[in-house]
Write an enzyme that holds these catalytic residues in place. Structure first.
Site, PDB file in Angstrom:
ATOM      1  N   HIS A 288      98.007   9.538  69.657  1.00 49.24           N
ATOM      2  CA  HIS A 288      98.806  10.697  69.208  1.00 49.24           C
ATOM      3  C   HIS A 288      99.097  10.637  67.704  1.00 49.24           C
ATOM      4  O   HIS A 288     100.130  11.119  67.245  1.00 49.24           O
ATOM      5  CB  HIS A 288     100.143  10.779  69.958  1.00 49.24           C
TER       6      HIS A 288
ATOM      7  N   SER B 185      88.642  14.887  39.798  1.00 52.57           N
ATOM      8  CA  SER B 185      89.048  16.291  39.691  1.00 52.57           C
ATOM      9  C   SER B 185      88.958  16.724  38.239  1.00 52.57           C
ATOM     10  O   SER B 185      89.143  15.915  37.333  1.00 52.57           O
ATOM     11  CB  SER B 185      90.484  16.423  40.193  1.00 52.57           C
TER      12      SER B 185
ATOM     13  N   LYS C 178      92.846  11.696  40.274  1.00 53.11           N
ATOM     14  CA  LYS C 178      92.225  11.881  41.585  1.00 53.11           C
ATOM     15  C   LYS C 178      91.028  10.967  41.844  1.00 53.11           C
ATOM     16  O   LYS C 178      90.190  10.740  40.982  1.00 53.11           O
ATOM     17  CB  LYS C 178      91.761  13.345  41.763  1.00 53.11           C
TER      18      LYS C 178
ATOM     19  N   GLU D  54      83.519  13.673  53.009  1.00 55.47           N
ATOM     20  CA  GLU D  54      83.923  15.053  53.344  1.00 55.47           C
ATOM     21  C   GLU D  54      82.686  15.912  53.612  1.00 55.47           C
ATOM     22  O   GLU D  54      82.667  16.739  54.519  1.00 55.47           O
ATOM     23  CB  GLU D  54      84.753  15.650  52.212  1.00 55.47           C
TER      24      GLU D  54
END
Ligand code: ARG
Length: 445
Positions: free
Chosen positions: A155, A277, A283, A290
């Site tokens: 969970h 970035s 970043k 991804e």
């Protein structure tokens, strides 16, 4: 040049629309089309449908075309519909009238079926090897980091003690099941449709068993009408296998992205393997994972696309089927590129030590504490209540880690057993190349 040329001149817009995609897509099939044509020629010679001299001439011409294809010089000319038409045209240009006999007792419909099955069988074998590489890397990481503990979640809440060994090993074993599914897709593919013609066989006395042996198929695809229907079903089996491997990669990538967040920081990568970035100087982004995730999500829709494409198609050939080719070709490229990238990233993954020692995860040892009481003879429900009350009173402390001995637990990963399972499942793949098939057929003379 159309094999089916009629008196009327076809409208170029119709020809462009119906064959433009095929002129590039079909190039991948060239070597297999030639291999299939060689088996067909040998069979025509053996059955007496052509003379031995004619068979030899066909083989000579086809061997020359194969050389041309290997060099990358075989192209599908403008105005030629597909690879089957190009091969027949060039063969006839090369050896003269005997070339016109190559299409005796076959249709482009069984020809494309055999080409696709040969191509796909080989692509499946290559994919299996690629999965094996990734599997080996995951198993290696599992062994290497088997003593490094992390929280295991249910969970999305810290649940019990896990380890990098268990985590990496879980993805490896998932790939072992993906391999099994890929093996069944291979079994579906590995049957010979050559000789089924346009779906209704031929009145000529061809020998389908012979071409089955020559092309090293495991058996015939018997029923001629089913051979034609199988286009779509075979692709569905392959699509499902690719989707299964895609699911493993997608979920793995998803978790890597999560584990790389500032909040988790379980894993990291050297700066060379992450991206930044244009506006936020700090970043460090896991773009590779991804994009593996995004691309493998798209791949998981492949079985639905294949099913939609053949929905409502009646028996016999329908031109819609040609669109399956690009879907399948593209899917193999996609899945292989994603596997390659995942392998590169895993070569460079950094594992953070001592994660489970963080007081944040104190309570993941609570089930162990209950089990410790069980070992002292306390019934499990009473032990559970005792620990639960310590947690409620905020007096629960980490106890030392107990022993995990059963198969598949953090103390007994069974990586060796999973490795054996994988090797067993690799046995059905053999990476037969078109060149080997062709060399064997030319030697028969
Ligand atoms: N390019 C076609 C395909 O991939 C080959 C078969 C063509 N047959 C036909 N009857 N038009 O499906």
């Amino acid at each position: 040049m159309k094999l089916w040329k009629k008196d009327a001149v076809p409208d170029p817009r119709v020809i462009e629309f119906t064959s433009a995609g095929d002129r590039t897509a079909d190039l991948r099939l060239a070597d297999w089309d030639i291999a299939g044509s060689m088996a067909h020629s040998i069979m025509l010679g053996k059955t007496g449908l052509i003379t031995t001299a004619e068979k030899d001439e066909l083989l000579r011409g086809l061997a020359a075309l194969y050389e041309k294809a290997v060099k990358g010089d075989l192209i599908i000319e403008e105005g030629v519909e597909d690879i089957h038409s190009q091969v027949e045209k060039e063969l006839t240009d090369l050896i003269g009238d005997t070339g016109k006999k190559i299409h005796t007792g076959r249709s482009r419909n069984d020809q494309v079926l055999v080409d696709l099955r040969l191509w796909t069988r080989n692509a499946i074998d290559a994919l299996a090897m690629n999965l094996e590489r990734l599997f080996n890397k995951l198993q290696e990481l599992s062994e290497q980091h088997k003593d490094k503990l992390i929280p295991g979640y249910t969970h999305m809440q810290p649940a019990m003690v896990s380890s990098f060994g268990l985590w990496f090993g879980s993805w490896a074993e998932a790939l072992a099941d993906d391999l099994l599914i890929l093996g069944s897709a291979r079994a579906v593919i590995d049957r010979n449709p050559l000789g089924t013609g346009a779906g209704y066989g031929t009145s000529l006395p061809i020998d389908r068993k012979l071409t089955t042996e020559l092309l090293e198929f495991s058996s015939l695809l018997y029923n001629s009408a089913y051979a034609s229907l199988s286009r779509g079903k075979a692709e569905l089996a392959v699509a499902s296998a690719i989707a299964s491997a895609a699911q493993t990669l997608a979920r793995f990538s998803d978790e890597v992205c999560l584990f790389m967040t500032a909040e988790f920081r379980f894993v990291d990568f050297p700066d060379e393997f992450i991206t930044g970035s244009s506006i936020m100087p700090q970043k460090r982004n896991p773009d590779a994972f991804e994009l593996i995730r995004g691309r493998t999500h798209i791949l998981q829709s492949l079985p639905a696309q294949v099913s939609m494409l053949v929905t409502g198609l009646p028996s016999g050939y329908n031109r819609d089927l040609q669109l399956l080719k690009q879907l399948i070709f593209n899917a193999f490229s996609e899945i292989n590129e994603c596997i390659d990238m995942a392998a590169v990233m895993l070569e460079n993954i950094k594992i953070n030590d001592n994660i489970a020692g963080n007081p944040l995860y104190n309570q993941i040892y609570s089930t162990e504490e209950a089990n410790r009481l069980v070992k002292e003879g306390v019934p499990f429900r009473d032990a559970y209540k005792a620990v639960s009350s310590m947690i409620g009173k905020k007096v629960f402390e980490i106890t030392s880690l107990s022993e995990y001995i059963h198969e598949g637990s953090i103390g007994n990963l069974c990586n060796e057993e999973v490795g054996k399972l994988f090797l067993e499942r690799m046995k059905c793949f053999n990476s037969l190349q078109s060149g080997e098939l062709i060399a064997a057929m030319l030697k028969l003379k």
